[in-house]
Every structure is written in C-alpha cells, then in structure tokens.
Design a protein around this motif. Structure first.
Motif, mmCIF file in Angstrom:
data_model
loop_
_atom_site.group_PDB
_atom_site.id
_atom_site.type_symbol
_atom_site.label_atom_id
_atom_site.label_comp_id
_atom_site.label_asym_id
_atom_site.label_seq_id
_atom_site.Cartn_x
_atom_site.Cartn_y
_atom_site.Cartn_z
ATOM 1 N N VAL A 1 0.863 -1.178 0.000
ATOM 2 C CA VAL A 1 0.000 0.000 0.000
ATOM 3 C C VAL A 1 0.900 1.227 0.000
ATOM 4 C CG1 VAL A 1 -1.766 1.256 1.272
ATOM 5 C CG2 VAL A 1 -1.784 -1.230 1.270
ATOM 6 N N SER A 2 0.670 2.136 -0.921
ATOM 7 C CA SER A 2 1.484 3.345 -1.034
ATOM 8 C C SER A 2 1.339 4.193 0.225
ATOM 9 C CB SER A 2 1.041 4.139 -2.253
ATOM 10 O OG SER A 2 1.569 5.424 -2.224
ATOM 11 N N LYS A 3 2.471 4.658 0.758
ATOM 12 C CA LYS A 3 2.432 5.521 1.931
ATOM 13 C C LYS A 3 1.698 6.820 1.629
ATOM 14 C CE LYS A 3 6.635 3.666 3.915
ATOM 15 N NZ LYS A 3 8.025 3.951 4.296
ATOM 16 N N GLU A 4 1.810 7.300 0.380
ATOM 17 C CA GLU A 4 1.088 8.511 -0.025
ATOM 18 C C GLU A 4 -0.412 8.291 0.140
ATOM 19 O OE1 GLU A 4 0.313 8.940 -4.224
ATOM 20 O OE2 GLU A 4 0.904 11.026 -4.097
ATOM 21 N N ASP A 5 -0.903 7.189 -0.395
ATOM 22 C CA ASP A 5 -2.327 6.884 -0.300
ATOM 23 C C ASP A 5 -2.762 6.715 1.146
ATOM 24 O OD1 ASP A 5 -2.388 6.894 -3.042
ATOM 25 O OD2 ASP A 5 -2.517 4.722 -3.244
ATOM 26 N N VAL A 6 -1.941 6.024 1.918
ATOM 27 C CA VAL A 6 -2.279 5.795 3.324
ATOM 28 C C VAL A 6 -2.389 7.125 4.059
ATOM 29 C CG1 VAL A 6 -1.439 4.853 5.505
ATOM 30 C CG2 VAL A 6 -1.325 3.471 3.434
ATOM 31 N N ALA A 7 -1.383 7.964 3.910
ATOM 32 C CA ALA A 7 -1.375 9.232 4.640
ATOM 33 C C ALA A 7 -2.550 10.113 4.246
ATOM 34 C CB ALA A 7 -0.055 9.961 4.395
ATOM 35 N N ILE A 8 -2.769 10.262 2.963
ATOM 36 C CA ILE A 8 -3.842 11.152 2.507
ATOM 37 C C ILE A 8 -5.204 10.527 2.773
ATOM 38 C CG2 ILE A 8 -4.869 12.255 0.487
ATOM 39 C CD1 ILE A 8 -1.968 12.600 -0.565
ATOM 40 N N THR A 9 -5.339 9.244 2.499
ATOM 41 C CA THR A 9 -6.630 8.574 2.720
ATOM 42 C C THR A 9 -6.994 8.594 4.202
ATOM 43 O OG1 THR A 9 -6.247 7.169 0.801
ATOM 44 C CG2 THR A 9 -7.973 6.475 2.314
ATOM 45 N N GLN A 10 -6.013 8.293 5.064
ATOM 46 C CA GLN A 10 -6.301 8.311 6.494
ATOM 47 C C GLN A 10 -6.634 9.720 6.974
ATOM 48 O OE1 GLN A 10 -2.943 6.307 8.314
ATOM 49 N NE2 GLN A 10 -4.036 4.369 8.277
ATOM 50 N N ALA A 11 -5.933 10.705 6.462
ATOM 51 C CA ALA A 11 -6.207 12.076 6.882
ATOM 52 C C ALA A 11 -7.582 12.534 6.418
ATOM 53 C CB ALA A 11 -5.126 13.021 6.341
ATOM 54 N N TYR A 12 -7.940 12.188 5.201
ATOM 55 C CA TYR A 12 -9.194 12.681 4.635
ATOM 56 C C TYR A 12 -10.392 11.838 5.063
ATOM 57 C CZ TYR A 12 -12.324 14.822 1.235
ATOM 58 O OH TYR A 12 -13.361 15.503 0.644
ATOM 59 N N PHE A 13 -10.231 10.509 5.036
ATOM 60 C CA PHE A 13 -11.359 9.614 5.308
ATOM 61 C C PHE A 13 -11.326 9.028 6.716
ATOM 62 C CE2 PHE A 13 -10.661 9.340 0.682
ATOM 63 C CZ PHE A 13 -11.890 9.773 0.245
ATOM 64 N N MET B 1 -5.747 15.760 -5.660
ATOM 65 C CA MET B 1 -6.051 17.134 -5.273
ATOM 66 C C MET B 1 -5.167 17.558 -4.098
ATOM 67 S SD MET B 1 -9.508 18.753 -3.623
ATOM 68 C CE MET B 1 -9.178 17.868 -2.121
ATOM 69 N N ARG B 2 -5.027 16.703 -3.110
ATOM 70 C CA ARG B 2 -4.219 17.036 -1.932
ATOM 71 C C ARG B 2 -2.754 17.234 -2.312
ATOM 72 N NH1 ARG B 2 -6.923 17.898 3.048
ATOM 73 N NH2 ARG B 2 -9.027 17.277 2.574
ATOM 74 N N VAL B 3 -2.234 16.359 -3.164
ATOM 75 C CA VAL B 3 -0.849 16.501 -3.610
ATOM 76 C C VAL B 3 -0.709 17.758 -4.464
ATOM 77 C CG1 VAL B 3 0.975 15.478 -5.038
ATOM 78 C CG2 VAL B 3 -0.301 14.041 -3.427
ATOM 79 N N GLN B 4 -1.608 17.922 -5.419
ATOM 80 C CA GLN B 4 -1.539 19.079 -6.322
ATOM 81 C C GLN B 4 -1.626 20.391 -5.558
ATOM 82 O OE1 GLN B 4 -0.910 18.722 -9.621
ATOM 83 N NE2 GLN B 4 -0.687 20.925 -9.711
ATOM 84 N N ASP B 5 -2.371 20.392 -4.488
ATOM 85 C CA ASP B 5 -2.548 21.599 -3.691
ATOM 86 C C ASP B 5 -1.241 22.061 -3.054
ATOM 87 O OD1 ASP B 5 -4.277 23.630 -2.751
ATOM 88 O OD2 ASP B 5 -4.431 22.625 -0.797
#
Length: 158
Positions: free
Chosen positions: A21-33, A142-146
């Motif tokens: 599981v990508s750490k990027e996805d984990v961090a952003i997904t956990q933060a957002y969801f 969106m989170r990364v692009q921001d």
C-alpha cells in the motif's frame, strides 16, 4: 518551506515503491477519510463472505500494480520539484508527457482489472468499487496538487 516539506515527504514515499500500500495513499486517505483505503473499500462495498473471498485477491493484485504506477507518478513529481522554478519548455514538455503516460498506464490498469472485478463481485459492485476508486484517486491527487508550486513560482511568492 512548503516545497522543502513536500520534497522530503515525497522522497520518503519513493523508498517504499513496491510496498503493498502506497504511503502517499495511506497518509492522505487516512487524513481525509479517517481510515486506510482497504478499510474504506470494505465499508463501502459491504461484500458477503463469498464475495469478499473472490474480491480481495483481485483487489490486492490491482493495488500492487496501482501502487507501482503511483510511485512512478511520485518520481515525476519529485523530478518537477527539483527544478520547477527554472524549468525550460523542453523539460516541462517532457514532464507533461510522462504525466500523460502515467495517467494512461493507470487507466489501462483499471480497464484491465474491471472484468476481473465483475467476475468476482458482479457488475454493480465492480462499478461501485471504481466509483470509490476514482473518488479516492481524485482526493489524493487534489491534496498533492494543492501542495505543488506552479512553474516559476518561488518561495517568496508563497
């Protein structure tokens, strides 16, 4: 400052390039969801035990390939961050071409797995999975692009 933090964070993500599981996805997904992606998929799809038995191996195979594509995107972003403020037209064109190729690779992966998901859990659940997948991918992007500066932007403008 924003650029330095993002560079360090994204550089850290590249070390786990073949993690399940990508750490990027984990961090952003956990933060957002407020949960990881697999838990989110589990909660949204509400699969029976039999469906879950068929779905999760397909999902794991899909995620392994998707994470590899995601990590290539991170590498593209890292390359951009190394010189966004002095980027030439040729370099910008090359980076954009790499992004297009990365987007195509992700779409090709999604298309190649759709029938596998349909076979595992039926058309409605497969479509529901992709509906969620597109949403999560949009949030992550969106989170990364921001946090990514525009071409030519300097720290003084932030």
């Amino acid at each position: 400052m924003k650029r330095i933090i993002l560079t360090l964070v994204l550089a850290g993500f590249t070390f786990g390039a073949f993690a399940q599981v990508s750490k990027e996805d984990v961090a952003i997904t956990q933060a957002y969801f407020k949960k990881d992606k697999k838990a989110l998929v589990h909660d949204v799809l509400k699969l029976s035990d039999a469906q879950g038995h068929a779905f999760w191996p397909v999902y794991e195979a899909y995620e392994a390939k998707r994470v590899a594509i995601s990590n290539k995107r991170i590498a593209i972003i890292n390359d951009y961050l190394k010189g966004y403020h002095t980027l030439t037209g040729q370099e910008a064109t090359a980076l954009t071409g790499r992004l297009f190729a990365n987007d195509k690779a992700l779409l090709d992966l999604q298309k190649s797995f759709f029938n596998k998901f349909v076979t595992a859990v039926g058309g409605l659940n497969a479509a529901k999975f992709y509906q969620l997948e597109y949403y999560v991918q949009s949030v992550v992007r969106m989170r990364v692009q921001d946090t990514i500066p525009y071409i030519g932007e300097t720290d003084a403008h932030q």
